[in-house]
Design an enzyme around this catalytic site. Structure first.
Site, PDB file in Angstrom:
ATOM      1  N   THR A   6      -0.575   5.670 -20.961  1.00 43.72           N
ATOM      2  CA  THR A   6      -0.679   4.503 -20.086  1.00 43.72           C
ATOM      3  C   THR A   6      -1.829   3.613 -20.545  1.00 43.72           C
ATOM      4  OG1 THR A   6      -2.281   5.226 -18.428  1.00 43.72           O
ATOM      5  CG2 THR A   6      -0.027   6.048 -18.169  1.00 43.72           C
ATOM      6  N   ASP A  62      -7.198   5.064  -9.435  1.00 43.52           N
ATOM      7  CA  ASP A  62      -8.595   4.611  -9.500  1.00 43.52           C
ATOM      8  C   ASP A  62      -9.523   5.782  -9.186  1.00 43.52           C
ATOM      9  OD1 ASP A  62      -8.313   1.468  -9.609  1.00 43.52           O
ATOM     10  OD2 ASP A  62      -6.838   2.197  -8.180  1.00 43.52           O
ATOM     11  N   ASP A  68       0.838  -1.213   0.000  1.00 45.55           N
ATOM     12  CA  ASP A  68       0.000   0.000   0.000  1.00 45.55           C
ATOM     13  C   ASP A  68       0.872   1.262   0.000  1.00 45.55           C
ATOM     14  OD1 ASP A  68      -1.704   2.129   0.535  1.00 45.55           O
ATOM     15  OD2 ASP A  68      -2.912   0.989   1.955  1.00 45.55           O
ATOM     16  N   GLU A 108      -5.162   4.969 -19.454  1.00 44.70           N
ATOM     17  CA  GLU A 108      -5.497   6.138 -20.280  1.00 44.70           C
ATOM     18  C   GLU A 108      -6.114   5.696 -21.614  1.00 44.70           C
ATOM     19  OE1 GLU A 108      -1.987   8.331 -21.299  1.00 44.70           O
ATOM     20  OE2 GLU A 108      -3.124  10.048 -22.032  1.00 44.70           O
TER      21      GLU A 108
HETATM   22  C1  LIG Z   1      -6.515   2.652 -12.443  1.00 43.13           C
HETATM   23  S1  LIG Z   1      -4.992   1.834 -12.250  1.00 43.13           S
HETATM   24  C2  LIG Z   1      -3.895   2.803 -13.268  1.00 43.13           C
HETATM   25  C3  LIG Z   1      -2.628   2.095 -13.574  1.00 43.13           C
HETATM   26  C4  LIG Z   1      -1.625   2.848 -14.455  1.00 43.13           C
HETATM   27  N1  LIG Z   1      -1.103   4.027 -13.785  1.00 43.13           N
HETATM   28  C5  LIG Z   1      -2.229   3.222 -15.778  1.00 43.13           C
HETATM   29  O1  LIG Z   1      -2.477   4.413 -15.999  1.00 43.13           O
HETATM   30  O2  LIG Z   1      -2.435   2.307 -16.591  1.00 43.13           O
HETATM   31  C6  LIG Z   1      -4.532   2.298 -10.610  1.00 43.13           C
HETATM   32  C7  LIG Z   1      -3.440   1.443 -10.014  1.00 43.13           C
HETATM   33  O3  LIG Z   1      -3.119   1.962  -8.721  1.00 43.13           O
HETATM   34  C8  LIG Z   1      -2.908   0.880  -7.843  1.00 43.13           C
HETATM   35  N2  LIG Z   1      -3.171   1.376  -6.487  1.00 43.13           N
HETATM   36  C9  LIG Z   1      -4.291   1.962  -6.035  1.00 43.13           C
HETATM   37  N3  LIG Z   1      -4.163   2.309  -4.763  1.00 43.13           N
HETATM   38  C10 LIG Z   1      -2.909   1.935  -4.388  1.00 43.13           C
HETATM   39  C11 LIG Z   1      -2.186   2.008  -3.177  1.00 43.13           C
HETATM   40  N4  LIG Z   1      -2.712   2.577  -2.081  1.00 43.13           N
HETATM   41  N5  LIG Z   1      -0.959   1.505  -3.140  1.00 43.13           N
HETATM   42  C12 LIG Z   1      -0.402   0.939  -4.228  1.00 43.13           C
HETATM   43  N6  LIG Z   1      -1.034   0.841  -5.411  1.00 43.13           N
HETATM   44  C13 LIG Z   1      -2.272   1.329  -5.493  1.00 43.13           C
HETATM   45  C14 LIG Z   1      -3.876  -0.187  -8.312  1.00 43.13           C
HETATM   46  O4  LIG Z   1      -3.463  -1.479  -7.894  1.00 43.13           O
HETATM   47  C15 LIG Z   1      -3.807  -0.019  -9.819  1.00 43.13           C
HETATM   48  O5  LIG Z   1      -2.785  -0.836 -10.376  1.00 43.13           O
END
Ligand SMILES: C[S@@+](CC[C@H](N)C(=O)[O-])C[C@H]1O[C@@H](n2cnc3c(N)ncnc32)[C@H](O)[C@@H]1O
Length: 231
Positions: free
Chosen positions: A209, A137, A114, A212
């Site tokens: 990304t 997210d 996390d 995106e």
């Molecule tokens: C919507 S995805 C976007 C991934 C990438 N940046 C992209 O644009 O393709 C969000 C990512 O953030 C990670 N994530 C969300 N909250 C997190 C946290 N507190 N710690 C680590 N990773 C986190 C999720 O596991 C996910 O892989």
């Protein structure tokens, strides 16, 4: 009083949901083969960067790298900087490990934990040169807004970890989240909008990304924000 990092019941509010399964054979294999070499096991203590990387140079951190394609690209393009990617999504960790190993990159490491806890414990004050949170997210439902990563106390925490003059780059494909990001960032005392007050970055320097591309297929817009820490 409960902070945004914890709920009233003291259970932390997570900005992610871990989904079980779904590791491909090659992702599993990469985890088995390369974890020890390229993943920094989480511990609630400051990282010793000189034992993580062979060179003492600029440190770039990406929170939530997803499948890791854009982080891999950035690390390959900039071998003179060190990169740490933080994510909890194991298929993405496996995929990124494959890429790091295929290119034998010594300047990119992963922390699979996390990011709120990692940012709190693993980085010393004023140790990061650039921090990216690309397409976190969006948690669009109102009752889930508290799960959004970009909140004032998290941004205050990461700001402490930035060097003077360091940059924070945020992006989202969700307009309401972009507005929240702008409000939070503009309200953070030590940060300055590089584009001018309340302005988005129209031509951002970053690879596209995966998330995106998904947003674009759905007809979403894209908003980038670039702030720097007052020196
Ligand atoms: C919507 S995805 C976007 C991934 C990438 N940046 C992209 O644009 O393709 C969000 C990512 O953030 C990670 N994530 C969300 N909250 C997190 C946290 N507190 N710690 C680590 N990773 C986190 C999720 O596991 C996910 O892989």
């Amino acid at each position: 009083m409960a902070t945004q990092l914890e709920s009233d019941s003291k259970r932390p509010i997570r900005s992610y949901v871990i989904r079980a399964g779904r590791l491909t054979v090659s992702q599993r294999r990469a985890i088995d083969l390369y974890w020890q070499r390229y993943v920094i096991d989480y511990a609630a203590e400051p990282l010793q960067l000189d034992s993580v990387f062979s060179t003492n140079t600029k440190l770039i951190v990406e929170i939530g790298f997803g499948m890791g394609d854009s982080l891999l690209h950035m690390a390959r393009q900039d071998p003179a900087s060190n990169f740490i990617g933080i994510d909890v999504h194991r298929p993405g960790v496996g995929k990124l490990l494959q890429g790091i190993a295929a290119h034998e990159l010594g300047n990119l490491k992963i922390i699979c934990h996390d990011a709120k806890e990692v940012m709190q414990h693993c980085f010393c004050a004023q140790s990061i040169d650039r921090l990216l949170i690309l397409f976190p997210d969006p948690w669009p439902k109102k009752r889930h807004h508290k799960r959004r990563l970009v909140q004032s106390d998290f941004i205050a925490l990461i700001t402490k970890k930035l060097k003077a003059g360091a940059e924070v780059h945020l992006a989202t494909d969700w307009q309401a989240y972009a507005e929240q990001m702008m409000e939070v960032m503009e309200a953070t005392d030590e940060l300055t909008n590089q584009m001018g007050s309340a302005q988005y970055w129209q031509e951002p320097h970053r690879p596209q990304t995966k998330f995106e591309r998904r947003g674009m297929r759905l007809g979403h817009g894209v908003w980038d924000l670039l702030f720097s820490k007052v020196g």
